[in-house]
Design a protein around this motif. Sequence first.
Motif: not given
Lengths: 443, 302
Positions: A144-147, A149-151, A153-154, A158-160, A166
């Motif tokens: 489902d994720l658009g990208q 390969w950035r799974l 990232y959180p 980059s923290w949200g 998150f």
Amino acid sequence: MKLFLARNPNTQIIDSLRKDNDTGRPWTLMEKIFLGLTPKQYMAQAMSNPLNWVFAAILLVGIPFIIARFIFGLSWAVGDPYDNAWGLFLGFGLFGMVPLSSSGFQLGSAVEVFGRHDFEPIERLGILNGILGYFFAVIFLMCDLGQPWRLIYPMFVSWGPEAVLFLVAWHVATYLSVQAAETSTAFFEWMGWPAGRTFVKKMALGLAVAGIILSTLHQGALGALSTYAPGKIHPLWYSSSFQWLYFFVSSLPGGLCMVIVVSTIAVKTMDWRCDATFKNSLSKLQVSLAKGASMGLITYLVIRLIGVAHDNKWAYLTTGWGGWWLFEIGFGVILSLVLLTAGIRNNSVTLVRLGAWTTIIGVVLNRLNVYMITFNWQNGHVHIPPFREIMIVITVYSIYIMTYRAILYRWPILFKWKTRYSEYAVLEPKPAAVTAPEAAGSK
Amino acid sequence: MIERRDFLKGCLACGVTAATVSVAGGKAMAAGSFEGYPDAMGVLVDLTRCVGCRSCEAACNAEQKLPEPDLPFDDTSVFKDKRRTTEKAYTVVNEYKVADKETLYRKMQCNHCTEPACLSSCFVNAYTKTKEGAVIYNAKVCVGCRNCMIACPFNIPAYSYSSPLNPLVQKCIFCYDTRLKDGKPPACVDICPQQVMTFGRRADLIKLGHDRIQANPGKYVDKLYGEKAVGGTSWMYLSSVDFDKVGFDGHIQNEPIISNVKDFLGFVPMVLSIWPALFTGVHLLATKNKDGHHDHEEGDHQ
């Protein structure tokens, strides 16, 4: 496999580290993978199982679909759903599978925290059901994720931290590792690595408690996610105060009933793999699980009703959506409760199994209602996912079932590994031990 | 002895997690009372002035270097449908027949909330509310979970679903890079031939909006849409009819969207702190000194 064993009753199916009832040489990894059959025999039994042909047909269509989704982009599979950004991949794959996987923490804590060792024969199945459900929920998420390969990232880029997602990301990742550790005992026994097993066994209580914490929070968080969309979800399925509780509480019967359903399928389709302890205790254990599930369901029913009363939403019940809500509650919760409690009272495992099915259908239907069916209810039409999206979901789910089956065939989940723990130590100098009786025999 | 060792281990593991996530809780709390940057800019849109010429759509398309539309910008046949923003159109104008022969046009684009739901739902912090008032987006960290699209109460963010390698959320950014950060109004405001839109400090625009309502009795409904909705938005609207009739959600909550999840987020560090001792305690109560109980001995294949 059933058929094959009926024809070849003397086949040794691997259930210990060594050949000939654990007295011969150790099985090689290849032998373990083919269950002790020759590759030819293994293929023959696989081909004679009609279900495998169904899976083959699904994969033949579905795998190219999954590849095409990544080559041509998400729109190839799901279209351009701007208003319904979350479709079946998450609606079913993540929101539907995760509650049915709460069995891991429940059985883990029943045995390790509450000391209910009578649940041991089914504990490993509960944990395996947990980890596979989460693992495949992540696979669905990757679709489902658009990208995708950035799974990570959180976690690392980059923290949200003020976002509910998150928390979900961190907890699902942590909980996957907790469950991997819990499941690994079966894997270590199968591989013959006693040190790993001992190490994990020592952490059992810590892992079980971590499981409770992480599960309370992320099962709830999946519900809390919907409170970002107050106007979009139909009021009957929405409660800003209680949504996370609805999701958490309904995940409890969902997970327990999933174990009832899976263990029923296992005992019916792979009887040869279940040992006597498992088979003999199964009915009793399923009724015990049903007791837990029915307590969860009655609580869930009451809090759903309190939610309607709390925001005074009774008037919606007379609308069309109200009818659909009554169906979800009537079928998924009330009917399930009747079946489960009747099953418990009459000690009827058939009723319990039926009630388990309606429970899990009810839980999944609830998740679909929140994130897909009633989503944007004011627009007046329901977003129907395109065929390719449905096909990919069926394919991933088939791979889930095949993986599940492959593990149940091999690892000591439904049966106890015959090699006793104390004998692992003897494994190293085994050549000597093996040759001794042989030498004796040859004289 | 095993229990005690496990207990300590559990406490340690959970303590670390609790510490990490408490930070999350704290931040969310602070965000709740945010009233906006003092010099945040905004736009006041007067629906009664719009004639539906769509020149704002054309200006936006050119400014943001968006692909050419299927139909030219002077084609009014697009009004047949109620359109929404897409990755190819950051702003769209829709037509509403509100009474006999009376037609209103409503321009939609990102409203640049004071406390944006997209921002608070984003788990990689891809969104920023700038001090100038724009809600901008960092394409470099976006994972593509599309939670912002779920969360946006105005259904604004679109997604370039068709891109296989670099799909992104796309929405109006108040012309931040090219205009707003230099104090200039966005392209759509600049081009409007009808002065539908007034660019200015948000605080001033609120006053201006109410003054206009007062100065023209009967012309406007007595509401400045966006002054309070979901914690306030930088773009605000005046209308001669109920906002529900021109495509707005008239029942939108006044509290920012993040207030809906704050209860849950506050509960998180509590669970992380309380559950370890609670359940390890239950374990001790349930299993210690009970007949038939045995510790997890090494060879437990009895």
